[in-house]
Design a protein around this motif. Structure first.
Motif, short mmCIF file in Angstrom:
data_model
loop_
_atom_site.label_atom_id
_atom_site.label_comp_id
_atom_site.label_asym_id
_atom_site.label_seq_id
_atom_site.Cartn_x
_atom_site.Cartn_y
_atom_site.Cartn_z
N LYS A 286 0.79 -1.11 0.12
CA LYS A 286 -0.08 -0.18 -0.07
C LYS A 286 0.71 1.25 -0.06
O LYS A 286 0.72 2.22 -0.74
N GLY B 287 -12.34 6.86 -0.91
CA GLY B 287 -12.25 5.42 0.14
C GLY B 287 -11.74 6.08 1.37
O GLY B 287 -11.98 7.08 1.87
N ILE C 42 -14.29 12.71 -1.39
CA ILE C 42 -15.71 12.46 -1.47
C ILE C 42 -15.89 11.17 -1.53
O ILE C 42 -15.33 10.19 -2.49
N ILE D 221 -18.99 7.78 -0.72
CA ILE D 221 -20.38 7.45 -0.10
C ILE D 221 -20.44 6.59 1.26
O ILE D 221 -21.44 6.31 1.98
N ILE E 50 -20.60 10.91 -5.86
CA ILE E 50 -19.93 11.67 -6.91
C ILE E 50 -20.94 12.64 -7.75
O ILE E 50 -20.68 13.84 -7.90
N HIS F 131 -10.09 3.75 -9.08
CA HIS F 131 -10.92 2.62 -8.85
C HIS F 131 -12.34 3.04 -8.37
O HIS F 131 -12.92 2.32 -7.73
C1 LIG Z 1 -12.28 0.83 -4.71
S1 LIG Z 1 -12.63 2.18 -3.63
C2 LIG Z 1 -11.14 2.95 -4.21
C3 LIG Z 1 -10.79 3.88 -3.08
C4 LIG Z 1 -9.77 4.90 -3.44
N1 LIG Z 1 -10.04 5.85 -4.38
C5 LIG Z 1 -8.46 4.18 -3.62
O1 LIG Z 1 -7.87 4.04 -4.75
O2 LIG Z 1 -7.68 3.75 -2.68
C6 LIG Z 1 -14.00 2.68 -4.41
C7 LIG Z 1 -14.50 3.85 -3.71
O3 LIG Z 1 -15.44 4.73 -4.43
C8 LIG Z 1 -16.51 4.84 -3.55
N2 LIG Z 1 -17.71 5.21 -4.68
C9 LIG Z 1 -18.23 4.30 -5.63
N3 LIG Z 1 -19.35 4.69 -6.27
C10 LIG Z 1 -19.04 5.96 -5.66
C11 LIG Z 1 -20.23 7.19 -5.93
N4 LIG Z 1 -20.82 6.96 -7.07
N5 LIG Z 1 -20.02 8.29 -5.31
C12 LIG Z 1 -19.17 8.29 -4.17
N6 LIG Z 1 -18.13 7.49 -4.05
C13 LIG Z 1 -18.41 6.36 -4.44
C14 LIG Z 1 -16.68 3.47 -2.78
O4 LIG Z 1 -17.39 3.78 -1.63
C15 LIG Z 1 -15.35 3.17 -2.57
O5 LIG Z 1 -14.78 3.85 -1.28
#
Ligand SMILES: C[S@@+](CC[C@H](N)C(=O)[O-])C[C@H]1O[C@@H](n2cnc3c(N)ncnc32)[C@H](O)[C@@H]1O
Length: 395
Positions: free
Chosen positions: A160, A194, A219, A221, A248, A263
Motif C-alpha cells: 500500500k 475511500g 468524497i 459514499i 460523486i 478505482h
Molecule cells: C475501490 S474503492 C477506491 C478507493 C480509493 N480511491 C483508492 O484507490 O484507494 C472505490 C470507492 O469509491 C466509492 N464510490 C463508488 N461509487 C461512488 C459514488 N457514486 N459516489 C461516491 N463514492 C463512490 C466507494 O465507496 C469506494 O470507497
C-alpha cells in the motif's frame, strides 16, 4: 575443457562461477577438501557491499588473515586456477538465483548440480530501499494505520505504501511545476476517495510545495471512512482538507485544479470525469475499474470482433480497452492531452492502468471526436456514460 581441471564437471563449476561474477549474481563461493600439497584446504570468497562499491572478503586455510580483494572477475578466476585452489574437490557457489554444488566421491567420481538459492534473502537485506519522495514518517500514515507509532511502515502495508509513493512520484512528474508556480490556492478533488490514502498524500505533496495552503476534498459514499479521514485531517493539522459523505454525481464544485478518481467502479469513473470537466479541471489522474457498461453491449454486435467477444473473459478485456480508449478520445475532444500509464506493480492490483491528462490548447479536438465516433461504430457500442454525461459539450 581447460587442462587445469580434472573433469568436465569441475570445469563447468568454474565456468558457472565466472558467469556469476560477471553478471553480478555472485554472492559467495566456498572450496574445500584436500587440495594438492595442502592438507585440509578450505577457502571462501564473500561478496561485501560497501556503499556503491563491491568488494570480496577472502579467507583461506593457507592465509593467516582474511584478505580484501577488488571485485574483479578475471583476477578471482585467475587465482582459482592456481594452486592450492585448483586442486579443490568440493565447492559450493551461492548466487542470487541458484546454488551450485561440485563434489567428488571417494573414488574421485565428480558431480555438479544446481540447487535452490539459499542466500537470496540475506543478500536482499543489503539492497538500499528505494528513496521515495514520500517519507514513511508522515503523521497521516500513522493515523491511517500504514505506519507504526515510530513512523515505520507496517509490514503488511508495504504494498500500500509503495502504491501511494508511486502515485506521488507520478503526480510530481506531471504537476510539479504547476504546484510550485501557481499563484492561487490549488484545489484538489478526490472522488470515491475511500480511506483517503491518495487524498492525504496529494494534499501533503501540494501543501509542502505550493505558495498557498491547498483546498482539498475527498468524497465518498461510505460514512465511516469519511468520519475517520476528517478526524485524521484534524489531528495532523491539514486545515484545508475536508472529507464529505456524498455521491460523486451530486457534487458540482466550480473550479478543480487536480482531479483524482482511482478505482471508482464502472460508470462512477465517468461521473467523476464529467464532474471534473464541468469544474474546468486542469489535471486529472484516474484509474478506471470494472468497465461493465460496454461489456454488456459488445457481446454480439455484428462486428469483426464478435469472434473475440464470444468468450466472456476476452469480452471483458476488450470492453476495458474500448471503454478507456473511448474516455481518452472524448477527453481529447474536450481539450485535454491524455496519456495511459501503469501506475502500480501488478502484484498489488491487476487494475493498474491509469488515464492521466492535462488541459491544453494544442489539441486536434475535431480528429479525436471523429475517432471516437469511428470507435463506437467499429466496436459496436451505442451508449457510453461519459458521452451521456457530456452530450451538451461534445461534438
Ligand atoms: C475501490 S474503492 C477506491 C478507493 C480509493 N480511491 C483508492 O484507490 O484507494 C472505490 C470507492 O469509491 C466509492 N464510490 C463508488 N461509487 C461512488 C459514488 N457514486 N459516489 C461516491 N463514492 C463512490 C466507494 O465507496 C469506494 O470507497
Amino acid at each position: 575443457m581447460s587442462d587445469i581441471w580434472r573433469n568436465a564437471q569441475q570445469a563447468a563449476f568454474v565456468k558457472q562461477l565466472e558467469n556469476a561474477l560477471q553478471d553480478s549474481s555472485f554472492k559467495r563461493v566456498t572450496f574445500s577438501a584436500k587440495a594438492k600439497n595442502a592438507d585440509k584446504f578450505k577457502a571462501s570468497f564473500d561478496l561485501v557491499v560497501g556503499g556503491s562499491k563491491k568488494i570480496i572478503k577472502h579467507e583461506a586455510s593457507h592465509l593467516s588473515d582474511a584478505e580484501t580483494l577488488n571485485y574483479d572477475p578475471q583476477a578471482i578466476i585467475a587465482l582459482i586456477k592456481a594452486e592450492p585452489y585448483a586442486g579443490f574437490r568440493a565447492a559450493t557457489l551461492f548466487t542470487q538465483d541458484k546454488d551450485f554444488h561440485y563434489t567428488e566421491n571417494r573414488k574421485g567420481e565428480p558431480s555438479f548440480y544446481p540447487a535452490k538459492a539459499t542466500m537470496r534473502d540475506v543478500v536482499q537485506t543489503h539492497n538500499k530501499p528505494k528513496n521515495y519522495l514520500l517519507s514513511e514518517n508522515r503523521p497521516y500514515l500513522r493515523g491511517l494505520g500504514v505506519a507504526d507509532q515510530r513512523g515505520h511502515i507496517i509490514k503488511k502495508y508495504h504494498p500500500k505504501f509503495r502504491q501511494i509513493a508511486n502515485f506521488v512520484e507520478i503526480i510530481d512528474r506531471d504537476i510539479g511545476t504547476f504546484v510550485e508556480t501557481a499563484d492561487h490556492p490549488i484545489s484538489i478533488l478526490d472522488l470515491g476517495c475511500g480511506k483517503g490514502y491518495l487524498t492525504f498524500a496529494t494534499y501533503d505533496y501540494v501543501a509542502e510545495r505550493a505558495r498557498h495552503t491547498p483546498i482539498g476534498q475527498g468524497i465518498d459514499i461510505k460514512e465511516n471512512v469519511i468520519d475517520l479521514c476528517n478526524e485524521i485531517a484534524g489531528d495532523v493539522g491539514f486545515d484545508g482538507l475536508k472529507f464529505i459523505n456524498a455521491r460523486i454525481d451530486k457534487n458540482q464544485p466550480k473550479n478543480v485544479d487536480i482531479l483524482i478518481a482511482l478505482h471508482a467502479c464502472d460508470t462512477a469513473t465517468d461521473d467523476a470525469l464529467a464532474l471534473g470537466i464541468r469544474a474546468d479541471m486542469q489535471y486529472f489522474f484516474c484509474a478506471p475499474c470494472c468497465q461493465a457498461e460496454i461489456s454488456r453491449q459488445i457481446g454480439n454486435a455484428g462486428t469483426t470482433f464478435d469472434m473475440v467477444n464470444q468468450y466472456p473473459l476476452m469480452r471483458r478485456r476488450q470492453a476495458d480497452l474500448i471503454t478507456d480508449t473511448a474516455r481518452a478520445l472524448m477527453l481529447t475532444a474536450l481539450g485535454y492531452e491524455v496519456k495511459f500509464l501503469e501506475f502500480t506493480p501488478l502484484e498489488h492490483t491487476a487494475k493498474n492502468v491509469m488515464l492521466a491528462g492535462k488541459k491544453s490548447d494544442k489539441i486536434d479536438r475535431a480528429k479525436a471526436w471523429a475517432d471516437y465516433l469511428e470507435l463506437k461504430k467499429s466496436s459496436g457500442f451505442e451508449k457510453h456514460a461519459l458521452e451521456e454525461n457530456l452530450r451538451d459539450l461534445l461534438g
